[in-house]
Design a protein around this motif. Structure first.
Motif, PDB file in Angstrom:
ATOM      1  N   UNK A 178       0.825  -1.211   0.000  1.00 33.64           N
ATOM      2  CA  UNK A 178       0.000   0.000   0.000  1.00 33.64           C
ATOM      3  C   UNK A 178       0.853   1.252   0.000  1.00 33.64           C
ATOM      4  N   UNK A 179       1.893   1.262   0.830  1.00 36.53           N
ATOM      5  CA  UNK A 179       2.733   2.461   0.913  1.00 36.53           C
ATOM      6  C   UNK A 179       3.486   2.701  -0.389  1.00 36.53           C
ATOM      7  N   UNK A 192       3.176  -8.981  -9.235  1.00 40.23           N
ATOM      8  CA  UNK A 192       3.439  -9.845  -8.084  1.00 40.23           C
ATOM      9  C   UNK A 192       3.516 -11.308  -8.486  1.00 40.23           C
ATOM     10  N   UNK A 193       4.412 -12.035  -7.819  1.00 40.10           N
ATOM     11  CA  UNK A 193       4.323 -13.495  -7.754  1.00 40.10           C
ATOM     12  C   UNK A 193       4.479 -13.879  -6.292  1.00 40.10           C
ATOM     13  N   UNK A 231      -3.768  -6.506  -3.959  1.00 33.17           N
ATOM     14  CA  UNK A 231      -4.155  -5.683  -5.104  1.00 33.17           C
ATOM     15  C   UNK A 231      -5.487  -4.973  -4.904  1.00 33.17           C
ATOM     16  N   UNK A 232      -5.932  -4.872  -3.649  1.00 30.22           N
ATOM     17  CA  UNK A 232      -7.154  -4.125  -3.353  1.00 30.22           C
ATOM     18  C   UNK A 232      -7.044  -2.694  -3.882  1.00 30.22           C
ATOM     19  N   UNK A 233      -8.068  -2.246  -4.583  1.00 32.11           N
ATOM     20  CA  UNK A 233      -8.087  -0.896  -5.130  1.00 32.11           C
ATOM     21  C   UNK A 233      -7.425  -0.769  -6.482  1.00 32.11           C
ATOM     22  N   UNK A 262       0.655 -15.519  -9.917  1.00 37.94           N
ATOM     23  CA  UNK A 262       1.166 -14.372 -10.655  1.00 37.94           C
ATOM     24  C   UNK A 262       0.022 -13.467 -11.035  1.00 37.94           C
ATOM     25  N   UNK A 263       0.262 -12.170 -10.988  1.00 32.19           N
ATOM     26  CA  UNK A 263      -0.779 -11.209 -11.370  1.00 32.19           C
ATOM     27  C   UNK A 263      -0.138  -9.875 -11.678  1.00 32.19           C
TER      28      UNK A 263
END
Length: 268
Positions: A178-179, A192-193, A231-233, A262-263
């Protein structure tokens, strides 16, 4: 590094304890590792034979994502956190081959990684490549160090491949993400993985327990729900959250499922 007795070893390096960056290098077929890394790597492989496939799938995912972001989406700035030892098809090589003026900042805090990176990670004349010594647990330190190589007023791809699994507290890991993403402008991306005990990874539980008893740093797996929360938001790119091997595989290439999520997600 295969014969530590004949090479200069940075003072902070423990050559008697296996370390993730060097074991991962071993699984990828590299030579920058010690006997203890190979011994632990072989033990983990014996307990979880597909770990080498996970390492290779994670690396291939990086290549596909960087080519897509740079070549198709016009992203020319990359912040690669938890880089690991330089091997083949590093982020800057792929990005600058695709778009020569791409700018890349690598982040790691392992002294062996730093020593190799400064020697091997060069840049195209049009672009820039920088390496900073910082810990993923401290995003503010990272953000203070990336400029002027990166312009945080322009979109950045934040790459965190196989690194959040070393932030053991899930709340802290979410805070780190988030930061970092709060500091990025609209149009930035998060890549991300993360290892999981899902996707056929149940057999990895014993191997992870062995790892945490015999190597460093300690590691944790996470569920799809926990992974999705990072990955919220953000807006997930198709095909969403999948095995990293199955994220937009090359046409005709085998895409056997591995136990590594993975995304890629966009900041609106």
């Amino acid at each position: 590094m295969s014969d530590p007795s004949t090479e200069s070893v940075p003072a902070r390096v423990r050559s008697d304890v296996a370390h993730n960056a060097r074991v991962w290098n071993y699984w990828l077929g590299g030579k920058d590792n010690y006997p203890v890394d190979r011994a632990v790597g072989d033990q983990v492989t014996g307990m979880y034979p597909s770990i080498g496939e996970v390492a290779r799938a994670d690396r291939a995912f990086l290549g596909r994502v960087v080519r897509h972001l740079a070549g198709d989406l016009g992203i020319t700035q990359f912040l690669d956190i938890g880089t690991g030892l330089p091997t083949f098809n590093n982020t800057h090589e792929i990005a600058q081959h695709t778009v020569p003026h791409s700018r890349i900042v690598y982040v790691d805090n392992d002294p062996i990684v730093l020593a190799h990176a400064r020697a091997l990670l060069t840049s195209s004349p049009e672009g820039a490549t920088e390496y900073i010594d910082a810990d993923a647990h401290h995003p503010e330190q990272i953000l203070r160090s990336v400029e002027p190589t990166l312009n945080l007023r322009q979109p950045v791809a934040v790459m965190m491949l196989g690194i959040l699994n070393f932030v053991l507290d899930t709340g802290e890991a979410r805070s780190v993400v988030s930061r970092l993403m709060d500091a990025m402008p609209s149009g930035s991306y998060l890549v991300l993985t993360h290892p999981t005990l899902e996707l056929g990874g149940e057999g990895n539980e014993e191997a992870m327990r062995f790892w945490n008893e015999h190597a460093t740093p300690p590691i944790t797996a996470r569920s799809r729900t926990e992974f999705a929360a990072f990955m919220d938001g953000l807006e997930l790119l198709d095909p969403g959250i999948v095995s990293c091997a199955q994220w937009r595989p090359e046409p005709g290439a085998p895409a056997a499922e591995v136990a590594q999520f993975g995304a890629v997600a966009r900041k609106p």
